[in-house]
Design a protein around this motif. Structure first.
Motif, PDB file in Angstrom:
ATOM      1  N   ASP A  60       0.856  -1.197   0.000  1.00 38.84           N
ATOM      2  CA  ASP A  60       0.000   0.000   0.000  1.00 38.84           C
ATOM      3  C   ASP A  60       0.884   1.237   0.000  1.00 38.84           C
ATOM      4  N   GLY A  61       0.263   2.392  -0.133  1.00 35.84           N
ATOM      5  CA  GLY A  61       1.032   3.636  -0.221  1.00 35.84           C
ATOM      6  C   GLY A  61       1.747   3.974   1.078  1.00 35.84           C
ATOM      7  N   THR A  62       1.149   3.619   2.200  1.00 35.64           N
ATOM      8  CA  THR A  62       1.769   3.934   3.487  1.00 35.64           C
ATOM      9  C   THR A  62       3.052   3.132   3.682  1.00 35.64           C
ATOM     10  N   LEU A  65       5.771   4.591   1.646  1.00 34.08           N
ATOM     11  CA  LEU A  65       6.425   5.738   2.289  1.00 34.08           C
ATOM     12  C   LEU A  65       7.438   5.283   3.333  1.00 34.08           C
ATOM     13  N   THR A  86      -1.787  17.179   4.806  1.00 32.00           N
ATOM     14  CA  THR A  86      -1.591  15.917   4.099  1.00 32.00           C
ATOM     15  C   THR A  86      -2.319  14.832   4.875  1.00 32.00           C
ATOM     16  N   PHE A  87      -2.382  13.659   4.273  1.00 37.72           N
ATOM     17  CA  PHE A  87      -2.938  12.486   4.937  1.00 37.72           C
ATOM     18  C   PHE A  87      -1.999  12.138   6.098  1.00 37.72           C
ATOM     19  N   ALA A  89      -0.894   9.514   7.016  1.00 37.44           N
ATOM     20  CA  ALA A  89       0.077   8.479   6.631  1.00 37.44           C
ATOM     21  C   ALA A  89       1.461   9.061   6.339  1.00 37.44           C
ATOM     22  N   THR A  90       1.530  10.275   5.821  1.00 35.21           N
ATOM     23  CA  THR A  90       2.838  10.860   5.486  1.00 35.21           C
ATOM     24  C   THR A  90       3.686  11.001   6.748  1.00 35.21           C
ATOM     25  N   VAL A 131       4.712  16.694  -0.392  1.00 33.36           N
ATOM     26  CA  VAL A 131       3.541  15.881  -0.714  1.00 33.36           C
ATOM     27  C   VAL A 131       2.935  16.461  -1.995  1.00 33.36           C
ATOM     28  N   LEU A 133       0.327  16.861  -3.652  1.00 35.15           N
ATOM     29  CA  LEU A 133      -1.071  16.683  -3.291  1.00 35.15           C
ATOM     30  C   LEU A 133      -2.035  17.012  -4.435  1.00 35.15           C
ATOM     31  N   ASP A 157       6.185  12.157  -1.149  1.00 35.49           N
ATOM     32  CA  ASP A 157       4.890  11.483  -1.058  1.00 35.49           C
ATOM     33  C   ASP A 157       4.135  11.856  -2.330  1.00 35.49           C
ATOM     34  N   TYR A 183      -4.782   2.788  -4.010  1.00 40.05           N
ATOM     35  CA  TYR A 183      -6.079   2.755  -3.319  1.00 40.05           C
ATOM     36  C   TYR A 183      -7.171   3.011  -4.371  1.00 40.05           C
ATOM     37  N   LYS A 186      -7.793   6.418  -5.937  1.00 34.12           N
ATOM     38  CA  LYS A 186      -6.648   7.136  -6.506  1.00 34.12           C
ATOM     39  C   LYS A 186      -6.732   7.091  -8.031  1.00 34.12           C
TER      40      LYS A 186
END
Ligand SMILES: *Cc1c(COP(=O)(O)O)cnc(C)c1O
Length: 368
Positions: A60-62, A65, A86-87, A89-90, A131, A133, A157, A183, A186
């Motif tokens: 996953d993206g997390t 990172l 940001t989310f 998660a960053t 990020v 974004l 990110d 996700y 996305k």
């Protein structure tokens, strides 16, 4: 009355149902589930698309990172500069990699503010984490210059910006490493969780490949503490189908953004994202269409009554506003923006006249 949900999850499948099913059926019939051909094909195809040497599919993206930070050499006690808008998660990724997230402000395009970044540098700062974004890349000329001046790494990110470009260079390819999230909502979404790390650096790539597979090298010998964090082969099979239509999807999003711009561009109560052709250095992919609005709650309620779904990213909080994380800081632009920011519908299930309809109701709300 029409209903325009904020995101249309069933459409995600319906848009190319037979092709997706065929790709998954084919992989299943081959018994190809973990670290198989579909994954390696996808990694190669995405690397070619982004013009980067390595793409490493992860869970996953997390996790992308966390492993990108570790691959770039972030170690316990290192400060990493992260925009507060940001989310979570960053910042969580910095924490889980052993670093300390230090939050900085954003500016009117909602991306990391270079001045705020410069001011936050201390002797312990090790990296900047821009990020990218909403599908837009920050001004990387300035950020790379800051990083160079202070001998800092850049780890992007780019989870919301796969295929976005600045000066012709893809998001996620400016520093030591970048990331993707697949996700479902996305721009390049699969049918579950998925992510990737991007890097031009062979050593970073080797390290991330170890980390994603229990620390095991090519011979199976364990060389480091690792994770189980591989991109599922069936999701990769789906992503191979999606990548083929990705340019069309991005063109669709950019067209929707220009329709928003055309109809809302001179409404006094709103701040819009930069228009698709407003600055030739930027190629934005519009993961989101994030505006700032006077009387945001009133506008959202008005649109809801007309069947139009909107959302506010991160539940309306920047990271420094989550007291439980103990990362308080003084970030004036972000602070003011959290009372005004919201997302209008932006996805490939929308037709041009859906956007015109949304704009009519926004105009009506502001008395035009
Ligand atoms: C989606 C996203 C991520 C990663 O999300 P996952 O759900 O773990 O794939 C990270 N940062 C940002 C800004 C995101 O939007």
């Amino acid at each position: 009355m029409r209903t325009i949900p904020f995101f249309n999850y069933p459409y995600h499948y319906q848009s190319r149902g037979e092709e997706f099913l065929e790709a998954v059926r084919n992989a299943m019939q081959r018994g190809a589930f973990i670290m198989q051909k579909d994954l390696f094909d996808f990694e190669a195809a995405l690397a070619a698309y982004l013009n980067v040497k390595h793409v490493i599919g992860v869970a996953d993206g997390t996790m992308a990172l966390i492993m990108a930070l570790k691959g770039a050499g972030i170690s316990p006690g290192d400060e990493v500069l992260v925009p507060s808008h940001t989310f979570v998660a960053t910042a969580a990724a910095v924490h889980h990699a052993g670093g300390i997230p230090v939050l900085v402000d954003c500016r009117s395009d909602h991306l990391i503010c270079p001045d705020s970044t410069r001011r936050a540098i201390t002797p312990r700062t090790r990296a900047i984490m821009p990020v990218q974004l909403n599908g837009r890349v920050a001004d990387m000329d300035i950020l790379c210059a800051i990083a160079k001046d202070h001998d800092l790494k850049i780890v992007e990110d780019s989870c919301q910006a796969v295929g976005a470009r600045f000066n012709g260079k893809s998001a996620g390819t400016f520093g030591a490493a970048g990331t993707a999230s697949f996700y479902p909502s996305k721009t390049l979404g699969c049918f579950g969780d998925g992510g990737a790390v991007f890097t031009d650096d062979d050593a970073v790539a080797d390290h991330v490949r170890l980390l994603r597979d229990h620390g095991r090298g090519v011979t199976g010998k364990v060389e480091a503490w690792g994770y189980n964090s591989r991109l599922d082969n069936l999701q990769a099979a789906i992503l191979n189908v999606k990548l083929k239509q990705y340019d069309t999807d991005i063109a669709h999003r950019r067209r929707l953004a220009s329709i928003y711009q055309e109809h809302l561009g001179n409404l006094a109560g709103l701040l819009l994202p930069p228009a698709p052709d407003s600055d030739e250095r930027y190629f934005d992919i519009y993961q989101n269409y994030e505006i700032e609005a006077d009387n945001r709650e009133g506008l959202r309620e008005h649109l809801q009554k007309k069947g139009i779904g909107t959302i506010i990213q991160w539940g309306g909080y920047a990271i420094h506003q989550f007291n439980a994380l103990g990362l308080n800081s003084d970030l004036p632009y972000t602070e003011a923006m959290t009372k005004r920011f919201m997302l209008l519908p932006m996805n490939t299930s929308l037709a041009d006249d859906d956007i015109v309809y949304i704009c009519e109701h926004i105009g009506q709300f502001y008395g035009r």
